[in-house]
Design a protein around this motif. Sequence first.
Motif: not given
Length: 191
Positions: A65-77, A138-141
Amino acid sequence: MKQKTMRIKLNSRSIFFGFAALSASLFFSCGNTGTKNEVKTEKVEEPAEATAPTAQELSFRDKEGKVLQLSTLKGKVVFINFWATWCPPCIHELPSIDQLKQSLKDNNDIVFLLVDVDGDMEKSSAFMAENKYDLPLYIAEGDIPAEFLGQSIPTTVILDKAGKIVERLEGSRDYGAPEIKKALEDIASGS
């Protein structure tokens, strides 16, 4: 010197994606119809509707149930694969994605996201467990922007460290080749 470096980057990426296209074992895909996460398609010249999130706002939910925002992955491929359990080409490429992820498990600069377009976490989790895949599910929010997912699956999107799409591949591929691993590592290292 800057142009020479740029040429090397482009050549590494070209080799990677050229090889991925050539090594594709199946050049077909499943239609992405009737999923919970319908794609908003608009003409380029018309303004985008507010309902479709931008790449920076796109977020995914894991099985806890944890939400991962794509913007938090900047700095990674970021390697994002959109798939479904009912899609034969999707199922066909999963072993090679699992192999690729395992070969890069010590590289903290590369992140894998496997997004079930049906949004059925229970069914897709059971499928992953049954097949003994160690892939982050994951599933998309919300809706998935058309720049990420068009009308077919599987679709793989690769983002560079700046969060920009460097490749979008529709259809099944063999991701287990050593050249693909090296190309991802090159993108991660900036070479």
